[in-house]
Motif scaffolding. Structure first.
Motif, short mmCIF file in Angstrom:
data_model
loop_
_atom_site.label_atom_id
_atom_site.label_comp_id
_atom_site.label_asym_id
_atom_site.label_seq_id
_atom_site.Cartn_x
_atom_site.Cartn_y
_atom_site.Cartn_z
N THR A 216 0.81 -1.21 0.00
CA THR A 216 0.00 0.00 0.00
C THR A 216 0.85 1.26 0.00
N SER B 3 -15.52 -10.16 -0.22
CA SER B 3 -14.21 -9.79 -0.74
C SER B 3 -14.31 -9.38 -2.21
N ARG C 31 -9.36 -3.09 -2.94
CA ARG C 31 -8.66 -4.04 -2.08
C ARG C 31 -9.63 -5.10 -1.54
N LEU D 107 -10.28 -8.67 1.01
CA LEU D 107 -9.97 -8.99 2.40
C LEU D 107 -8.54 -9.45 2.56
N ASP E 216 -6.06 -8.65 0.71
CA ASP E 216 -5.21 -7.49 0.55
C ASP E 216 -5.07 -6.73 1.87
N TRP E 217 -6.17 -6.60 2.60
CA TRP E 217 -6.12 -5.93 3.89
C TRP E 217 -5.23 -6.68 4.87
N GLY F 253 -1.56 -6.06 3.63
CA GLY F 253 -1.09 -4.71 3.39
C GLY F 253 -0.71 -4.48 1.94
N TYR G 63 -2.18 -4.22 -2.47
CA TYR G 63 -3.27 -4.04 -3.42
C TYR G 63 -2.74 -4.40 -4.80
#
Length: 216
Positions: free
Chosen positions: A73, A168, A179, A181, A183-184, A187, A189
């Protein structure tokens, strides 16, 4: 975050990656024994998920073909730890409802009955006499308490798993940053930006020298 990639192009890249491994798996099973081919394709798949993006600017073959890649990110290239978080911890997040449901099934039925309950060759029936689990291989009828509760728990876990996958996908399709789930969790994208864009933004990757260490 710059030029995030949307749902359809990410799905297309995943489809290309899947087709690639379908061909590789087919070749492996032709050239090697079943056990050797299984081990080889599993090793290749792990290397493909964890190592290739970390070594190749966030690309997989499918993503490179469509001009998208995984980055952090903050705009920097992903590393092995990012891919570990994305694939393992992200995968566990999706599977967590089903894992919880299986734990509930074990608590209600016990290990032996759960194995019968989950077997492809068994069916469960309800009758006036109570819950029955029928093993079609042996025609044995097992009277089991709580079979309905275990079945409901497993259904809820399965639907919740698919619900998380749907959420997601909607996040990728609707959110501005695209983004998911996983990706979260990692961290990261997925972006359309190229590695040279990264080099322009971060010409020096070395750690900055603290101000109090600089000779003035």
């Amino acid at each position: 975050m710059n030029q995030p990639a949307g749902f359809w192009i990410r799905s297309g890249a995943a489809l290309l990656d899947g087709l690639l491994f379908l061909v590789l798996g087919f070749l492996c099973f032709i050239l090697f024994s079943e056990s050797a081919a299984t081990k080889l394709i599993n090793s290749l798949f792990d290397a493909y998920r964890f190592l290739l993006p970390a070594l190749w600017y966030g690309y997989t073959v499918g993503k490179r073909a469509l001009g998208i890649r995984i980055i952090r990110t903050d705009g920097r290239n992903v590393g092995f730890w990012n891919m570990m978080r994305r694939n393992i911890f992200g995968g566990l997040l999706y599977l967590s409802p089903l894992l919880i449901a299986l734990i509930v099934c074990y608590a209600i039925l016990g290990q032996q009955n759960v194995e019968l309950f989950l077997s492809d060759k068994t069916v469960w029936l309800e009758s006036d006499a109570g819950n029955r689990l029928v093993d079609e291989r042996t025609s044995e009828v097992h009277q089991i308490e709580g079979l309905n509760a275990a079945s409901i728990a497993l259904d809820i876990g399965t639907f919740s798993l698919f619900g998380l996958i749907l959420v997601s996908g909607l996040m990728v399709g609707i959110r501005k940053d695209k983004r998911s789930l996983h990706d979260w969790v990692a961290g990261t994208y997925v972006t359309r930006s190229r590695p040279e864009d990264h080099d322009r933004l971060f010409p020096h990757e070395e750690e900055a020298v603290p101000v109090d260490k600089v000779n003035i």
